[in-house]
Design an enzyme around this catalytic site. Structure first.
Site, PDB file in Angstrom:
ATOM      1  N   ASP A 266     -53.407  36.982   6.159  1.00 28.47           N
ATOM      2  CA  ASP A 266     -53.213  37.538   4.830  1.00 28.47           C
ATOM      3  C   ASP A 266     -54.575  37.495   4.120  1.00 28.47           C
ATOM      4  O   ASP A 266     -55.533  36.887   4.616  1.00 28.47           O
ATOM      5  CB  ASP A 266     -52.130  36.773   4.055  1.00 28.47           C
ATOM      6  CG  ASP A 266     -51.553  37.641   2.938  1.00 28.47           C
ATOM      7  OD1 ASP A 266     -52.222  38.594   2.504  1.00 28.47           O
ATOM      8  OD2 ASP A 266     -50.422  37.365   2.487  1.00 28.47           O
TER       9      ASP A 266
HETATM   10  C1  BGC Z   1     -50.173  39.903   0.302  1.00 30.65           C
HETATM   11  C2  BGC Z   1     -49.856  40.698   1.539  1.00 30.65           C
HETATM   12  C3  BGC Z   1     -50.535  42.047   1.455  1.00 30.65           C
HETATM   13  C4  BGC Z   1     -52.015  41.850   1.262  1.00 30.65           C
HETATM   14  C5  BGC Z   1     -52.788  43.142   1.172  1.00 30.65           C
HETATM   15  C6  BGC Z   1     -51.647  39.876  -0.002  1.00 30.65           C
HETATM   16  O1  BGC Z   1     -51.896  39.301  -1.243  1.00 30.65           O
HETATM   17  O2  BGC Z   1     -49.665  38.593   0.436  1.00 30.65           O
HETATM   18  O3  BGC Z   1     -48.469  40.827   1.685  1.00 30.65           O
HETATM   19  O4  BGC Z   1     -50.266  42.790   2.602  1.00 30.65           O
HETATM   20  O5  BGC Z   1     -52.220  41.145   0.045  1.00 30.65           O
HETATM   21  O6  BGC Z   1     -52.436  43.831   0.037  1.00 30.65           O
END
Ligand code: BGC
Length: 738
Positions: A266
């Site tokens: 993530d």
């Molecule tokens: C989230 C993810 C997301 C990523 C990119 C993160 O803050 O937890 O679910 O895919 O950002 O946007």
């Protein structure tokens, strides 16, 4: 895009050939995914410099066809090896055409619908040059304070697994690289849905029993459906950050499940191993993420650059193995080769426009929204309304809120083409029916800003009225009208990521508006627009529907349901508590103490939910009879068939979600009072009967037991319950022999 699944051996050989030509810096680059925010020019310039130097493998957040094409040309034409970029994006519930939010799709109990909706999302996203969706989110959540519950399928692992697999099929098609499809990236591996207090990003502390039986099954289902990517979670699981957790990322994911795609962290979760006070510094963080099983770092702009930038140094110093580095690079290259990027890296902008504007996509969004709505209450059969009801007061801050209709994770929506509830009703009523509107109270505000009030989206509309004046206006309209339709809930930025709450109250002064409208005595329909249970403080509107965030065509869908052109058939994907203090309140809990006193666990509140998991009304009525088992005993390892006759005892053709639950009466571990093990959404004509059949397989009867620290299937007795909700009472029993 290859039009047939390419040969594995061919892909592997080409990846190996490329790898052999790469420098260590280029390898680390392939393992780095940079943020490329539209409009953030300075940051983008830095990313472009990395890209030209061959030190970027993937970008996220670019969502314009022309910009994707421009950046891709740099990768292909201006870098030493010409390796194309993989473009990722949060395609969570639609790209241009907004589908209902994932929790709503789960409430449809219709995996095929979820598959179709994600196939359309994939088609639109692929057309503009994206390759990879950071979805589906398959975290099981039993705490609606967590705003991200809306991105998943709710509280149940069986429903969650069905939805996870369906979405993967929708995104990917039959193979990675299928035309018009994306790579699916189920997330967040694993346990994020159990964050403490429902607070976003907080740690999770989960027993292995809970992990194996509740949180991991949807991931396994997604992988079995072929998911090409997995995203490792932010938070710490039992004290070990998920993105540095070798047990999760290697022992379970690779060794036990045989996952052969690539793992991305993530956002910033590799570098954040240091923030967790787990890794000593950035290099240590990179090493431990890689060694745990991460292949690619999703790298937000940070001082000193990404964590994986330190990998070349670490390799030189012998702190990582080249074999592990190469393994990760090969996985990323294979994904690019499978997607056909080397053959067709560029974007056909004209075709993209046609795909984005396809009217049939809006049609699917409408049907999906209709199928996801849950009718919670319908006193005196107020619904469906007549088109000629004379006058309707459509009230509330979300009645005409195009932006909010989309729900979270939609950045490029076209508000002008979104059908709001108000416009849907206006278009549907007869000539002699008057529709009046008042927002009633201002759109409520957050205490802290959301990270999504950002450069992606046009600024949020600021709608503020003098609440004292507007409430009176709304009450006056309700008093004069024959029916009031209230649309209350939460704004787009009050749910999703970075949107946890400590209460389940209607935000702002909406409760007051609701109470005042109910005092008028005008028959009232409450439409709830959010993705979690709301505490209505005992208010009793005559009819109540959960419309979630229904997307682009949501207003049309809601109007069809209100006026009876469609019949609600959705069911709750979670237990709806009576008050927030009951959380967590899973329907699948253990018996644990005097069942006859179970309703007395609180002295000030009943124990049961307000609406149970699986619950949802219809304009039709159904009766269940003839529950039959193929046998009253089976041996461990065998299968058993269950069937039931469901009759539509009304005059309205409608859908019913027939649900099968089991309860194991004794065994190695104690098991929940009820567990969903089968469901089917069926259409039944007025007065018709349908026989619905289920198969109980050994897989469905197995569970992970802390006694043996493994999966077991017990010789035992099992109760079966079948009906239209988790509190179904039609029951039978069978024996499982050794
Ligand atoms: C989230 C993810 C997301 C990523 C990119 C993160 O803050 O937890 O679910 O895919 O950002 O946007």
């Amino acid at each position: 895009m290859p039009d047939a699944k390419p040969e594995d051996s061919h892909i592997k050989a080409r990846a190996a050939e490329l790898l052999a030509q790469m420098t260590v810096e280029e390898k680390a680059g392939q393992l780095t995914q940079y943020f490329a925010f539209p409009g953030a020019d300075e940051q983008l310039a830095g990313v472009e410099a990395e890209l030209r130097a061959g030190r970027a493998g993937s970008l996220l957040f670019v969502s314009e066809a022309a910009e994707i094409d421009r950046l891709q040309r740099i990768a292909v034409e201006e870098t030493r090896l010409g390796i194309p970029l993989l473009f990722g994006y949060d395609v969570i519930h639609g790209f241009k055409t907004v589908m209902p939010v994932p929790l709503a799709m789960a409430a449809s109990w219709d995996p095929e619908m979820a598959e179709t909706a994600q196939a359309i999302a994939a088609k639109e996203a692929r057309a503009i040059g994206l390759h990879w969706a950071f979805a589906p989110m398959v975290d099981i959540c039993r705490d609606p304070r967590w705003g991200r519950m809306i991105e998943g399928a709710g509280e149940d692992p069986y429903l969650g697994s069905a939805m996870a697999a369906a979405q993967v099929r929708g995104f990917q098609g039959h193979y990675i690289g299928a035309p018009d499809r994306l790579i699916a990236g189920p997330k967040h591996f694993a346990g994020y849905g159990a964050s403490l207090g429902g607070r976003d990003y907080d740690e999770a502390d989960l027993s292995e029993t809970e992990l194996w039986n509740v949180h991991l099954p949807p991931f396994k289902a997604a992988i079995e459906a072929g998911a090409g990517n997995i995203m490792s979670a932010y938070m710490g699981l039992n004290g070990v950050p998920a993105s540095g957790n070798r047990w999760l990322l290697t022992d379970i994911l690779r060794d036990a499940w045989g996952f052969d795609g690539f793992v991305v962290t993530d956002a910033g979760a590799a570098a954040d191993l240091e923030t967790h006070h787990f890794a000593a510094n950035k290099e240590d963080a990179a090493i431990r993420a890689l060694e745990a099983g991460v292949d690619m770092e999703m790298a937000p702009p940070r001082e000193g650059g990404s964590a994986f930038r330190t990998l070349p140094e670490a390799l030189k110093a012998g702190r990582i193995s080249e074999a592990r580095l190469d393994e990760a690079v090969l996985r990323v290259l294979e994904a690019k080769l499978r997607m056909g990027l080397f053959e067709q890296p560029y974007v056909d902008a004209e075709r993209a426009q046609r795909v984005l504007n396809a009217p049939e996509h809006r049609e699917v969004a409408r049907v999906a929204a209709e199928r996801s709505v849950v009718l919670l209450k319908n006193a005196g059969d107020l619904l469906p309304l007549s088109r000629d009801v004379g006058s309707i007061a459509v009230l509330g801050p979300f009645a005409d809120a195009a932006r909010d209709m989309a729900g979270p994770w939609i950045f490029r929506q076209d508000d002008s083409e979104t059908v709001t509830v108000l416009s849907g009703i206006r278009a549907a009523v007869g000539n002699d029916t008057r529709v009046d509107h008042s927002i009633g109270v201002s759109v409520p505000k957050r205490m802290h800003p959301s990270i999504f009030e950002n450069p992606f989206s046009p600024p949020l509309p600021e709608i503020t009225v003098d609440d004292d004046v507007e409430i009176e206006r709304a009450v006056a309209l309700a008093t004069e009208a024959n029916v009031a339709v209230l649309v209350l809930g939460e704004a787009q930025i009050m749910i999703g990521e970075h949107a946890s709450r400590s209460t389940l109250n209607l935000p702002g002064r909406q409760q007051e508006l609701l109470d005042r409208v109910l005092e008028t005595g005008t028959p009232t329909v409450l439409l709830i627009m959010t993705g979690r249970p709301m505490d209505l403080k005992g208010a009793e509107p005559d009819a109540q529907m959960m419309i979630w965030y229904p997307g682009t065509s949501g207003g049309e869908a809601v109007a069809n349901l209100l006026f009876g052109d469609a019949v609600p058939g959705g069911k709750m994907p979670y237990n709806w508590p009576r008050n927030i203090g009951q959380i967590p309140l899973p329907y699948a809990h253990l018996r644990s103490f005097k069942p006859e006193e179970e309703h007395m666990r609180y002295w000030n509140e009943r124990n049961e939910p307000l609406y149970p998991f699986g619950f949802g009304l219809s304009y039709a009525r159904f009766s269940y009879a003839n529950l039959r088992l193929s046998s009253d005993r089976m041996a461990v390892g065998e299968t058993l068939n269950v069937s039931v006759d469901v009759t539509n005892v009304s005059e309205i053709a409608a859908d019913e979600v027939v649900q099968l639950y089991i309860h194991q009466r004794f065994g190695t571990s104690a098991r929940p009072v009820r567990e969903l093990k089968g469901f089917e959404r069926v259409q039944i004509g007025a007065g018709q009967t349908r026989t619905v059949a289920f198969t109980l397989t050994p897989d469905q009867l197995r569970y992970w037991s802390a006694v043996v620290r493994d999966w077991v299937q017990d010789a035992t007795e099992i109760d079966v319950f079948v009906g239209g909700s988790s509190d179904a009472d039609l029951t039978a029993r069978f024996k499982v022999t050794a």
